[in-house]
Design a protein around this motif. Structure first.
Motif, PDB file in Angstrom:
ATOM      1  N   VAL A   1     -13.893 -13.741  -1.979  1.00 23.00           N
ATOM      2  CA  VAL A   1     -13.664 -12.078  -2.206  1.00 23.00           C
ATOM      3  C   VAL A   1     -13.005 -11.668  -1.292  1.00 23.00           C
ATOM      4  O   VAL A   1     -12.230 -11.155  -1.673  1.00 23.00           O
ATOM      5  CB  VAL A   1     -15.291 -11.287  -1.838  1.00 23.00           C
ATOM      6  N   ALA A   2     -12.324 -12.199  -0.363  1.00 23.11           N
ATOM      7  CA  ALA A   2     -11.955 -12.002   0.776  1.00 23.11           C
ATOM      8  C   ALA A   2     -10.118 -12.165   0.561  1.00 23.11           C
ATOM      9  O   ALA A   2      -9.469 -11.223   0.953  1.00 23.11           O
ATOM     10  CB  ALA A   2     -12.119 -12.116   2.108  1.00 23.11           C
ATOM     11  N   LYS A   3      -9.958 -12.555  -0.168  1.00 21.21           N
ATOM     12  CA  LYS A   3      -8.564 -13.216  -0.909  1.00 21.21           C
ATOM     13  C   LYS A   3      -7.849 -11.515  -1.633  1.00 21.21           C
ATOM     14  O   LYS A   3      -6.612 -11.395  -1.221  1.00 21.21           O
ATOM     15  CB  LYS A   3      -7.829 -13.875  -1.548  1.00 21.21           C
ATOM     16  N   SER A   4      -9.189 -10.793  -2.378  1.00 23.87           N
ATOM     17  CA  SER A   4      -8.768 -10.026  -3.095  1.00 23.87           C
ATOM     18  C   SER A   4      -9.329  -8.593  -3.027  1.00 23.87           C
ATOM     19  O   SER A   4      -8.398  -7.704  -3.251  1.00 23.87           O
ATOM     20  CB  SER A   4      -9.106 -10.316  -4.971  1.00 23.87           C
ATOM     21  N   TYR A   5     -10.030  -8.508  -2.071  1.00 19.65           N
ATOM     22  CA  TYR A   5     -10.574  -7.758  -1.206  1.00 19.65           C
ATOM     23  C   TYR A   5     -10.646  -6.753  -0.099  1.00 19.65           C
ATOM     24  O   TYR A   5     -11.275  -7.955   1.398  1.00 19.65           O
ATOM     25  CB  TYR A   5     -11.924  -7.025  -1.788  1.00 19.65           C
ATOM     26  N   ARG A   6     -10.909  -5.815   0.924  1.00 21.19           N
ATOM     27  CA  ARG A   6     -10.995  -5.852   1.552  1.00 21.19           C
ATOM     28  C   ARG A   6     -12.847  -5.819   2.060  1.00 21.19           C
ATOM     29  O   ARG A   6     -13.274  -4.719   1.104  1.00 21.19           O
ATOM     30  CB  ARG A   6     -10.778  -5.057   2.566  1.00 21.19           C
ATOM     31  N   ILE A   7     -13.544  -6.674   2.545  1.00 20.43           N
ATOM     32  CA  ILE A   7     -15.074  -6.364   2.208  1.00 20.43           C
ATOM     33  C   ILE A   7     -15.129  -5.827   3.780  1.00 20.43           C
ATOM     34  O   ILE A   7     -15.229  -6.332   4.711  1.00 20.43           O
ATOM     35  CB  ILE A   7     -15.453  -8.286   2.664  1.00 20.43           C
ATOM     36  N   LEU A   8     -16.463  -4.338   3.423  1.00 14.51           N
ATOM     37  CA  LEU A   8     -16.722  -3.781   3.390  1.00 14.51           C
ATOM     38  C   LEU A   8     -17.858  -3.730   5.263  1.00 14.51           C
ATOM     39  O   LEU A   8     -17.600  -3.619   6.148  1.00 14.51           O
ATOM     40  CB  LEU A   8     -17.115  -2.125   3.798  1.00 14.51           C
ATOM     41  N   LEU A   9     -18.485  -4.364   3.982  1.00 14.79           N
ATOM     42  CA  LEU A   9     -20.117  -4.780   4.465  1.00 14.79           C
ATOM     43  C   LEU A   9     -20.419  -5.883   4.005  1.00 14.79           C
ATOM     44  O   LEU A   9     -20.350  -6.429   3.032  1.00 14.79           O
ATOM     45  CB  LEU A   9     -21.264  -3.482   4.274  1.00 14.79           C
TER      46      LEU A   9
ATOM     47  N   ASP B   1     -14.218 -13.501   9.730  1.00 13.23           N
ATOM     48  CA  ASP B   1     -14.470 -14.918   9.754  1.00 13.23           C
ATOM     49  C   ASP B   1     -13.539 -15.441   8.578  1.00 13.23           C
ATOM     50  O   ASP B   1     -13.270 -16.370   8.916  1.00 13.23           O
ATOM     51  CB  ASP B   1     -15.967 -16.022  10.362  1.00 13.23           C
ATOM     52  N   GLU B   2     -13.487 -14.993   7.682  1.00 13.14           N
ATOM     53  CA  GLU B   2     -13.338 -15.458   6.534  1.00 13.14           C
ATOM     54  C   GLU B   2     -11.716 -13.630   6.124  1.00 13.14           C
ATOM     55  O   GLU B   2     -10.659 -14.340   5.479  1.00 13.14           O
ATOM     56  CB  GLU B   2     -14.003 -15.048   5.479  1.00 13.14           C
ATOM     57  N   GLN B   3     -12.123 -12.500   6.459  1.00 10.56           N
ATOM     58  CA  GLN B   3     -10.655 -12.154   6.478  1.00 10.56           C
ATOM     59  C   GLN B   3      -9.272 -12.120   6.795  1.00 10.56           C
ATOM     60  O   GLN B   3      -9.559 -12.056   7.710  1.00 10.56           O
ATOM     61  CB  GLN B   3     -11.190 -10.122   6.192  1.00 10.56           C
ATOM     62  N   LYS B   4      -8.760 -12.773   6.624  1.00  8.29           N
ATOM     63  CA  LYS B   4      -7.246 -12.815   6.146  1.00  8.29           C
ATOM     64  C   LYS B   4      -6.215 -12.333   6.206  1.00  8.29           C
ATOM     65  O   LYS B   4      -6.008 -12.108   5.022  1.00  8.29           O
ATOM     66  CB  LYS B   4      -6.685 -14.746   6.495  1.00  8.29           C
ATOM     67  N   GLY B   5      -5.444 -12.117   7.084  1.00 11.14           N
ATOM     68  CA  GLY B   5      -3.651 -11.259   6.738  1.00 11.14           C
ATOM     69  C   GLY B   5      -3.919 -10.314   6.585  1.00 11.14           C
ATOM     70  O   GLY B   5      -4.845  -9.787   7.325  1.00 11.14           O
ATOM     71  N   ASP B   6      -2.680  -9.692   5.891  1.00 10.00           N
ATOM     72  CA  ASP B   6      -2.794  -7.849   6.026  1.00 10.00           C
ATOM     73  C   ASP B   6      -3.637  -7.736   4.871  1.00 10.00           C
ATOM     74  O   ASP B   6      -3.252  -7.289   3.713  1.00 10.00           O
ATOM     75  CB  ASP B   6      -1.487  -8.018   5.571  1.00 10.00           C
ATOM     76  N   PHE B   7      -5.148  -7.562   5.241  1.00  8.38           N
ATOM     77  CA  PHE B   7      -6.248  -6.947   4.383  1.00  8.38           C
ATOM     78  C   PHE B   7      -6.394  -5.367   4.139  1.00  8.38           C
ATOM     79  O   PHE B   7      -6.995  -5.076   3.547  1.00  8.38           O
ATOM     80  CB  PHE B   7      -7.357  -7.340   4.671  1.00  8.38           C
ATOM     81  N   HIS B   8      -5.534  -4.461   4.647  1.00 11.05           N
ATOM     82  CA  HIS B   8      -5.863  -3.321   5.819  1.00 11.05           C
ATOM     83  C   HIS B   8      -5.854  -2.869   3.977  1.00 11.05           C
ATOM     84  O   HIS B   8      -6.166  -1.638   3.739  1.00 11.05           O
ATOM     85  CB  HIS B   8      -4.751  -3.063   6.027  1.00 11.05           C
ATOM     86  N   ASN B   9      -4.852  -3.423   3.140  1.00  7.77           N
ATOM     87  CA  ASN B   9      -4.801  -1.649   1.610  1.00  7.77           C
ATOM     88  C   ASN B   9      -5.371  -2.663   0.803  1.00  7.77           C
ATOM     89  O   ASN B   9      -5.175  -2.097  -0.784  1.00  7.77           O
ATOM     90  CB  ASN B   9      -3.225  -1.858   1.863  1.00  7.77           C
ATOM     91  N   LEU B  10      -6.306  -3.607   1.368  1.00  9.84           N
ATOM     92  CA  LEU B  10      -6.506  -4.523  -0.664  1.00  9.84           C
ATOM     93  C   LEU B  10      -8.411  -3.399  -0.862  1.00  9.84           C
ATOM     94  O   LEU B  10      -8.580  -2.491  -0.053  1.00  9.84           O
ATOM     95  CB  LEU B  10      -7.672  -5.584  -0.252  1.00  9.84           C
ATOM     96  N   PRO B  11      -8.255  -3.271  -1.931  1.00 10.45           N
ATOM     97  CA  PRO B  11      -9.706  -2.075  -2.845  1.00 10.45           C
ATOM     98  C   PRO B  11     -10.812  -3.194  -1.864  1.00 10.45           C
ATOM     99  O   PRO B  11     -10.882  -3.927  -1.276  1.00 10.45           O
ATOM    100  CB  PRO B  11      -8.998  -3.037  -4.047  1.00 10.45           C
ATOM    101  N   PRO B  12     -11.363  -1.860  -1.299  1.00  9.47           N
ATOM    102  CA  PRO B  12     -12.526  -2.383  -0.464  1.00  9.47           C
ATOM    103  C   PRO B  12     -13.727  -2.812  -1.889  1.00  9.47           C
ATOM    104  O   PRO B  12     -13.684  -2.976  -3.398  1.00  9.47           O
ATOM    105  CB  PRO B  12     -13.266  -0.621  -0.415  1.00  9.47           C
ATOM    106  N   ALA B  13     -14.569  -3.312  -1.107  1.00  6.15           N
ATOM    107  CA  ALA B  13     -16.046  -4.150  -1.708  1.00  6.15           C
ATOM    108  C   ALA B  13     -17.043  -4.488  -0.547  1.00  6.15           C
ATOM    109  O   ALA B  13     -16.632  -4.715   0.440  1.00  6.15           O
ATOM    110  CB  ALA B  13     -15.086  -5.329  -1.979  1.00  6.15           C
ATOM    111  N   VAL B  14     -18.314  -4.639  -1.059  1.00 10.94           N
ATOM    112  CA  VAL B  14     -19.281  -5.122  -0.234  1.00 10.94           C
ATOM    113  C   VAL B  14     -19.735  -6.423  -0.626  1.00 10.94           C
ATOM    114  O   VAL B  14     -19.615  -6.886  -2.058  1.00 10.94           O
ATOM    115  CB  VAL B  14     -20.315  -4.239  -0.457  1.00 10.94           C
TER     116      VAL B  14
END
Ligand SMILES: [Mg+2]
Length: 291
Positions: A207-215, A83-96
């Motif tokens: 967080v989702a602005k700068s990272y791809r949230i994995l979990l 619900d929060e991860q917008k746009g082209d997040f696929h290459n953002l660094p990963p986070a939990v």
């Protein structure tokens, strides 16, 4: 506690604090050892502190989280914050993103204190407990966070502990061995920014602005959705709408001692007296009709 609240509790705690601030609550009555509050906490706290069943359940959750982390790392379309991860997040660094209280740290000492003393939650005693820095690590939690960090995954803690409680929280967690983010502020407490309410979606969005949230890991519905303060029927509807996420990108830790599950029974109305809350909880049960 606000039952429970405490901890971080998500929202719940804030509601309680509001109720307390309004002069509405809950001082522990004399002789409260026989109160419903103690009865609620006795088995739940005993289970958390003493049972191997609780330890086995949390280890299983973190083992699952490790497997899902590896799966998510390999799949750049995967996000744990749909619900929060917008746009082209696929290459953002990963986070939990992880809740703290009863997800990573065990505050059952405070619950046990309440059960033994017949006391109810107050913000003052809760903060004193936080400042004692005696919360323990939940089985599997430190190892999971370290594993994530070792894989290059940034570990963010989204907690409804307050800014005032953050220094002691950091010291407590650091002593337990949790990775603390280095030069990145990974401890996102309630109200640290104006729109960081006890509902956590704004912090996930940050967080989702700068990272791809994995979990996302938590112990309370509010750790996953802002729709946690509905009626039981409304909560069930949201739960079911997200059915495929549980055990995948959303992993729930067990917490029988407090949470929005409890306040849902009395419509999250912390103006109700303890007796009224207990009555509503009893009425929410679906008993066997008996012989
Ligand atoms: Mg929690």
């Amino acid at each position: 506690m606000l039952m429970m609240n405490r901890a971080g509790r998500a929202g719940w705690r804030s509601a309680m604090v509001l109720a307390l601030g309004a002069g509405l609550a809950l001082a522990a009555p004399a002789g409260a050892q026989d109160s419903g509050a103690r009865g609620d906490l006795l088995n739940a706290t005993l289970w958390m502190q003493k049972s191997v069943e609780y330890k086995a359940a949390t280890l299983a959750a973190f083992t699952l989280a490790r497997m899902r982390l590896n799966q998510a790392l390999a799949d750049r379309k995967w996000t744990g914050a749909p619900d929060e991860q917008k746009g082209d997040f696929h290459n953002l660094p990963p986070a939990v993103v992880l809740d703290v209280d009863e997800t990573l740290v065990d505050n059952s000492g405070y619950q046990a204190w309440m059960a033994v003393k017949g006391a109810s939650f107050t913000p003052g005693t809760w903060t004193a407990f936080v400042n004692s820095e005696t919360a323990k690590a939940i089985p599997g939690a430190v190892e999971f966070c370290k594993y994530a960090e070792s894989k290059g995954v940034k570990v963010f803690y989204i907690s409804n502990r307050t800014a005032e409680e953050e220094p002691a929280t950091r010291r407590n967690m650091e002593k337990l061995g949790f990775p603390m983010g280095g030069n990145v502020d990974t401890v996102l407490t309630s109200r640290e920014q104006p729109d960081w309410t006890s509902a956590k979606s704004t912090r996930r969005a940050y967080v989702a602005k700068s990272y791809r949230i994995l979990l996302n890991l938590g112990d309370n519905f509010g750790d996953f959705t802002d729709a946690y303060r509905g009626t039981e029927a409304e909560r069930l509807k949201v739960f079911e709408a997200n059915k495929d996420r549980w055990g995948r990108e959303w992993i729930m830790l067990p917490n029988p001692t407090y949470g929005s599950f409890e306040s849902a029974a009395f419509n999250h109305d912390f103006k109700k007296t303890q007796a009224e809350q207990n009555k509503a909880k009893l009425e929410a049960l679906e008993p066997w009709k008996g012989q």
